[in-house]
Scaffold this motif. Sequence first.
Motif, PDB file in Angstrom:
ATOM      1  N   THR A  58      49.587  67.297  46.916  1.00  0.00           N
ATOM      2  CA  THR A  58      50.588  67.798  46.420  1.00  0.00           C
ATOM      3  C   THR A  58      49.975  68.773  45.828  1.00  0.00           C
ATOM      4  N   TRP A  59      51.275  69.611  45.289  1.00  0.00           N
ATOM      5  CA  TRP A  59      50.876  70.763  44.760  1.00  0.00           C
ATOM      6  C   TRP A  59      50.747  70.099  42.885  1.00  0.00           C
ATOM      7  N   PRO A  60      50.046  70.666  42.149  1.00  0.00           N
ATOM      8  CA  PRO A  60      50.321  70.479  40.947  1.00  0.00           C
ATOM      9  C   PRO A  60      51.127  70.550  39.913  1.00  0.00           C
ATOM     10  N   GLY A  61      52.179  69.701  39.699  1.00  0.00           N
ATOM     11  CA  GLY A  61      52.785  69.694  39.039  1.00  0.00           C
ATOM     12  C   GLY A  61      54.037  69.159  39.912  1.00  0.00           C
ATOM     13  N   LEU A  62      54.318  68.992  40.999  1.00  0.00           N
ATOM     14  CA  LEU A  62      55.092  68.511  42.000  1.00  0.00           C
ATOM     15  C   LEU A  62      54.631  66.955  42.193  1.00  0.00           C
ATOM     16  N   PRO A  63      56.140  66.237  42.473  1.00  0.00           N
ATOM     17  CA  PRO A  63      55.878  64.823  43.032  1.00  0.00           C
ATOM     18  C   PRO A  63      55.766  64.873  44.468  1.00  0.00           C
ATOM     19  N   PRO A  64      55.347  63.734  44.374  1.00  0.00           N
ATOM     20  CA  PRO A  64      53.941  63.101  46.014  1.00  0.00           C
ATOM     21  C   PRO A  64      55.590  63.255  46.650  1.00  0.00           C
ATOM     22  N   ARG A  65      54.779  63.035  47.728  1.00  0.00           N
ATOM     23  CA  ARG A  65      56.470  63.491  49.293  1.00  0.00           C
ATOM     24  C   ARG A  65      57.226  61.924  49.420  1.00  0.00           C
ATOM     25  N   GLY A  66      57.957  61.880  49.511  1.00  0.00           N
ATOM     26  CA  GLY A  66      59.075  60.264  49.722  1.00  0.00           C
ATOM     27  C   GLY A  66      58.994  59.943  48.394  1.00  0.00           C
ATOM     28  N   SER A  67      59.039  60.347  47.259  1.00  0.00           N
ATOM     29  CA  SER A  67      58.908  59.297  45.598  1.00  0.00           C
ATOM     30  C   SER A  67      60.712  59.044  45.007  1.00  0.00           C
ATOM     31  N   GLY A  68      61.131  60.150  45.950  1.00  0.00           N
ATOM     32  CA  GLY A  68      62.750  60.734  45.288  1.00  0.00           C
ATOM     33  C   GLY A  68      62.675  61.060  43.924  1.00  0.00           C
ATOM     34  N   GLU A  69      61.140  61.865  43.468  1.00  0.00           N
ATOM     35  CA  GLU A  69      61.472  62.753  42.145  1.00  0.00           C
ATOM     36  C   GLU A  69      61.993  63.885  42.394  1.00  0.00           C
ATOM     37  N   ARG A  70      63.036  64.509  41.839  1.00  0.00           N
ATOM     38  CA  ARG A  70      63.084  66.048  42.006  1.00  0.00           C
ATOM     39  C   ARG A  70      61.751  67.034  41.153  1.00  0.00           C
ATOM     40  N   PRO A  71      61.390  67.695  41.610  1.00  0.00           N
ATOM     41  CA  PRO A  71      59.937  69.034  41.019  1.00  0.00           C
ATOM     42  C   PRO A  71      61.222  69.309  40.150  1.00  0.00           C
ATOM     43  N   ASP A  72      60.168  69.778  38.355  1.00  0.00           N
ATOM     44  CA  ASP A  72      60.452  70.648  37.776  1.00  0.00           C
ATOM     45  C   ASP A  72      61.161  72.040  38.185  1.00  0.00           C
ATOM     46  N   TRP A  73      62.102  72.838  37.266  1.00  0.00           N
ATOM     47  CA  TRP A  73      61.726  73.631  38.264  1.00  0.00           C
ATOM     48  C   TRP A  73      61.541  74.845  37.119  1.00  0.00           C
ATOM     49  N   ARG A  74      60.114  74.448  36.175  1.00  0.00           N
ATOM     50  CA  ARG A  74      59.605  75.105  35.607  1.00  0.00           C
ATOM     51  C   ARG A  74      58.215  75.537  36.160  1.00  0.00           C
ATOM     52  N   VAL A  75      57.901  74.410  37.432  1.00  0.00           N
ATOM     53  CA  VAL A  75      56.941  74.470  37.616  1.00  0.00           C
ATOM     54  C   VAL A  75      57.557  75.255  38.505  1.00  0.00           C
ATOM     55  N   LEU A  76      58.691  75.317  39.601  1.00  0.00           N
ATOM     56  CA  LEU A  76      58.328  75.738  40.914  1.00  0.00           C
ATOM     57  C   LEU A  76      58.415  77.295  40.362  1.00  0.00           C
ATOM     58  N   ALA A  77      59.509  77.827  39.413  1.00  0.00           N
ATOM     59  CA  ALA A  77      58.970  79.216  39.088  1.00  0.00           C
ATOM     60  C   ALA A  77      58.011  79.457  38.563  1.00  0.00           C
ATOM     61  N   LEU A  78      57.291  78.794  38.403  1.00  0.00           N
ATOM     62  CA  LEU A  78      55.706  79.477  38.115  1.00  0.00           C
ATOM     63  C   LEU A  78      54.739  80.104  39.065  1.00  0.00           C
ATOM     64  N   TYR A  79      55.027  79.128  40.217  1.00  0.00           N
ATOM     65  CA  TYR A  79      54.606  78.520  41.369  1.00  0.00           C
ATOM     66  C   TYR A  79      55.351  80.466  42.272  1.00  0.00           C
ATOM     67  N   VAL A  80      56.555  79.890  42.276  1.00  0.00           N
ATOM     68  CA  VAL A  80      57.332  81.381  42.693  1.00  0.00           C
ATOM     69  C   VAL A  80      56.556  83.120  41.683  1.00  0.00           C
ATOM     70  N   GLY A  81      57.068  82.840  40.958  1.00  0.00           N
ATOM     71  CA  GLY A  81      56.218  83.805  39.981  1.00  0.00           C
ATOM     72  C   GLY A  81      54.550  84.443  40.591  1.00  0.00           C
ATOM     73  N   VAL A  82      54.073  83.078  39.928  1.00  0.00           N
ATOM     74  CA  VAL A  82      52.258  83.878  40.783  1.00  0.00           C
ATOM     75  C   VAL A  82      52.225  84.361  42.363  1.00  0.00           C
ATOM     76  N   ALA A  83      53.160  83.617  43.218  1.00  0.00           N
ATOM     77  CA  ALA A  83      52.717  84.203  44.772  1.00  0.00           C
ATOM     78  C   ALA A  83      53.675  85.444  44.396  1.00  0.00           C
TER      79      ALA A  83
END
Length: 146
Positions: free
Chosen positions: A106-131
């Motif tokens: 998995t990407w750093p900061g994102l939960p493992p696949r199938g764990s049922g956890e929701r990803p943190d919106w700040r980490v997603l925003a960081l990845y989208v901003g960098v891309a």
Amino acid sequence: MEAGPHDTEQERRDAADSGTRLSPDGPDDQDVIADEVEVELRPPRRLRIWQLAPIVVLAAVGSLMFAFPLAFGTGDGGAVVAMLGLLISCCAAGWGVMAARRVGHTWPGLPPRGSGERPDWRVLALYVGVAAAIVALAVWRVARLR
């Protein structure tokens, strides 16, 4: 003469006698080791060389196609070649991400696949901003070739 096992009177008596000598399921209290360690018997899933080789080759070819026109400013077709190289590099990156995800990374900061956890919106925003910043810089640089 029958092919199956027979439950005879002698076998029933032997089973009753041996039943008192058998311990219940699980370890006895005196047999428990205090420092037991669980070990995963299956090897960890890894990307194999046949999965990595085409990704690395595509990324290298795309990077060179993107870098040479930008560095040396070759003629009118430089922008087209650079954009094609950027496209090939992005395809290789996406292919690598999907192969890694299939293996279980998995990407750093994102939960493992199938764990049922929701990803943190700040980490997603960081990845989208960098891309978005990388794509904007690449398009801006290619647009300056004209």
